[in-house]
Design a protein around this motif. Sequence first.
Motif, short mmCIF file in Angstrom:
data_model
loop_
_atom_site.label_atom_id
_atom_site.label_comp_id
_atom_site.label_asym_id
_atom_site.label_seq_id
_atom_site.Cartn_x
_atom_site.Cartn_y
_atom_site.Cartn_z
N GLU A 429 -0.97 -24.91 22.15
CA GLU A 429 -2.63 -24.89 21.83
C GLU A 429 -3.38 -24.79 23.24
O GLU A 429 -4.29 -23.86 23.19
CB GLU A 429 -2.90 -26.10 21.11
N VAL A 433 -5.78 -21.40 24.06
CA VAL A 433 -7.07 -21.31 24.15
C VAL A 433 -7.49 -20.55 25.56
O VAL A 433 -8.42 -19.98 25.70
CB VAL A 433 -7.77 -22.74 24.22
N GLN A 436 -6.99 -17.02 25.35
CA GLN A 436 -7.92 -16.44 24.40
C GLN A 436 -9.33 -16.22 25.24
O GLN A 436 -10.32 -15.16 24.93
CB GLN A 436 -8.21 -17.06 23.14
N ASP A 469 -7.60 -17.49 15.46
CA ASP A 469 -9.07 -17.92 15.65
C ASP A 469 -10.21 -17.10 15.41
O ASP A 469 -9.95 -15.78 15.57
CB ASP A 469 -8.85 -18.40 17.37
#
Length: 838
Positions: A429, A433, A436, A469
Motif C-alpha cells: 500500500e 500511494v 499514484q 483508488d
Amino acid sequence: MGKKVKKEIEPPPKDVFDPLLIESKTAATVVLMLGSPEEEVLAKACDALYKFASKGDENKLTLLGLGAVEHLYKLISHEDPIVRRNAIMVFGIMASNNDVKKLLRELDVTNSLISQLAPEEDVVIHEFTTLCLAHMAVEYTTKVQIFEQGGLEPLIRLLGSPDPDVKKNSVECIYLLVQDFQSRAAVRALNVIPPLLELLKSEYPVIQLLALKTLEVITKDRETRIILGENKGLDCLLKILETDEFSDLHVEALAVLGNCLEDVHTLQLIQQTGGLKKLLSFVGVSIVPDIQKNAAKAIAKAAYDSENRKILNEEEVEKCLINLLETDNDGVKVAASQAISAMCENLASKRAFGLQGIPQLVQLLSSYNEEVKEAAVTALANLTAASPSNASAVAEAEGIEPLVKALHAQRDGAIANAATVLTNLAMQEPFRVNIQSRGIMSALAEPLRSTNSQVQSKAAFAVAVFGCDADARTELRNAGGLGPLVELLHSKNEEVRRNVCWAVMVCASDELTAVELCRLGALDILEEINLSTGRKNNFSEAALEKLLDNNLSQKYSQMGYLSSSNIITDGFYDCGQIKPGVKFLSLEELSMQELTDRRAIIFINAKPREEACSTNILYSFVDFGLFIIKSKDFPYLSPKIMYIVFCVRKGKGKKEEEKMKEVTQIISKVQDEINLENSHWLPPPDFILLDYINDASKTILPLTTTRQQVVALAQFVADKMGGPIERDKLHDFSWELHISEIEFELKCNVVPIGKVKKGTFYHRALLFKVVGDRIGIGCSLVRGEYNRAWNEVKLVDDSPQGIAGLLLPPQEYIVDLMFEPGFLIKQGSAEADQYKRI
C-alpha cells in the motif's frame, strides 16, 4: 602469436619441356590464347591471367568482360594437370569478385570444383578450389549446391591437409556452409569435431579463429555438444582461456563454451573439474568488453535450465554478474542484465540480487541507451515478481520515479516491464500511494494506445491495479485513458482482452467513470464479447455487471432487474425495455425528442437544483416584502442569491415598483451567469418526490419491524399513485390518459415520477424502490411483461416455527402495490405467478 598463413603461392615446378615464349601486351590477346589447342600455350596463358587478375578487382572485371571465365570453366576439367591447375588458380583468385561469382553460379561450376578435391589431386589445385568454393559459399544457393553435390565430405577431409592454405580455405568454407541447419547435422555425422579440435593447435591464428567460429555455430545443436565433450573439447577451450598468448581467441572460445553450458551434464562436468570456477574467475578479471559480454550471454543461456541455475548459484555467479553491471560498456550491461533476468528463476539467486544488485539496476534506468534501460527494467520485473523484499529494495533505491518515466521509453519491452515492476510494487500500500502520487495513470494513457500486445496487456493490468483508488480513476479519465482502454476490448489477444476487462471492471467502480465508459461503447463491446464462448472470460462478465451497477438506468433497461444493492439515485430514468442493438440514449437526448405517443420516460430527481430553489425562495421574499434576511437562516442559498438579497435590502427606502424592477433585473443578470456556469443539461427538480421521501422518513421509519415498514411503504406508494384497484376493474384504470396529459402539459416525453398521480404496476414499483432506497428498506425491482413490474423483499418470519432459538433464513416476498397494497405474496407461489402475469 605464431605464423600467418602464407600469402604468396610457390611458383609451379618447372615443366619438363622448354618454356614457350609468348609475348602479349593486351589481356584480350591472352584470353584469345585460351582457345589454343596447345597445352603449353594454355598453361602459359592461364599463368599470365593469374598474375593479371591478382593485381586488383578492376583487372578481374576486365577479364570477365573479355569472356575469360567461360574459357577457364572449360579448362578446369582439362586432361593436362598443369593446364587444369593454372586454370583453377585463376578461378580461385577471380571468384572474390561479386560479378564473377554471379557468372560462376550461372555456369553451375560447383560440381566441377568439388571433383577437384579428390585426394590424388595436386595441393595447389586443392588450395585454389577450396578458395573458390569459400568465396562462392557466401551465397545461400551455392551452399545448397555444395551440400547436395557432396562437397562437405572432401572439405572435412582436407582439414587434415599438410598445407595451411588448404586448411584455412576448407574450414572457412565449412564455416559458411554450417550456417544452414542441414549442413550442421551433416558435418556432425561426418565426424567434423576431431579435425576442428586439431586445428585449434595450428600455428596460424586465422585457422584457429575459423575453427572456433565453426565450433560456435555447430555446438548450437545438443548432439554436437555431447560429441565435443566426448572428444575432450572442453579442456581445449578452457586451455585457450587460460593462455594469455591466445587472448585474441578468448572471445570465440567463450562463445563455444557458452553453448556448452546449456547442458546440465556438461555444466556439471565443468564444475567438477573446477572449470566453472576458472571461467567465472577469468570473466571477473577480464577487462575486454566482448569477453565480459559473451560470458554474460553464456550464463544467460545456461540459466534457462533449472538445474543449471542451481549449479551457477552454487558457484556464486551473482557476484560476477553484479560486477559486470558496473562496467562502462553498454553491451556488457545489457548482457549482464539479461543474465540476471534468467537467474531470477532461482529463489536463492533472486534473494542475492535483491541484496546487492537492485541499486545498480535502478541506476541503469536513467541510461541514455534504450537497450540498457530495457534490459535493466526487465531484470527488475523478474526480481520483484512475488518478492515483497525486492520490491521494497527498488523503492528504497529511489526507483519509483525512473520507473514511471520508463513508461515513456522508446522500446516496447522497457514500457511493458516498467508497468510490471510498478504493479509488483503496488502490492504494498505505501508504494502504491507513492506511485499514484507521481501520475501513474496519466503515464499509462499512452501505453494503452500502443500497437504492441505485450505493452497493451501490461498497461491494462497496471490500470486494474491502480484503478482501485477514486483519484486514480479520475486521473485516468482526465488524461483521456478510457478511450484507448475501451478500444482494447476489441483485441484478438486473449491476455490483452482479459486484462482490459479487469481494468474496465475496476474503473467502473464509480458512477462518473462508468458513465464515460458506457458513452465510449464499453457496454456494447462487452455484451458482444460475452455472447462469444471463445472470447468471453470471467472478467468480461464481471466488467459488464459492474458497468451496469454504476449505470442503473441502462441496467434496468437492458436486464429488467435491479437488486437491493442497486440503490437508485437522482438522475435515474426508466425508458422501458431496450431492444438488442438499439443505442441507449441519455436522459438529455430523450428530453430533446419531439412529443410522441410512445411510452413515457419516468425519471427520478429528488434533489432540487440550488439555483432554482434559491431563486424561487427569493421571489417569494420579494412578493411578501420580506427584505431583511440573515444568511444563517438560509445556509443553502448561493453567494450570488445572497448578493441579490443584499441588493434588495439596500433598496428599502425606494418605492415598491422600483424595488421590484431592480430585483428583477438583478435576478435576471445573476440567473444568466448561473445558466452559463451550468451550461450542461440537468433534469428539472421533482419537489413532489422530495416531499414523498421526507414524509416517508417521518411516518414509516419509526415503525419497529421491517415487515411493518414494507407494508406501510406499499400503502403509502399506492395512495400516491391512485389507491387500490379492484382486479376486475383494472382495465378501467385509465392511467395511460393521465400520463399522456402530463406529457402534453410538459411538452416532453420525460416525466418526473412525482407528477404521476395514477400509476400502474411499473410506476408504483419504481416509486416503491426509490423511496425504499432512500429510507433504508432493501428491495429489488423486477420488470415483467405487459407493463408489469414488482418489488421483491426478504423478510424473516416474526414467529419462527421449529426448534426454539433457530434462526430461519429470510423468505422472499412480492409486495402487492395494486390490489391489496401491503399484502406480501410469497415468491414461487401461485399467487406470485398470477400477480406477475395479470
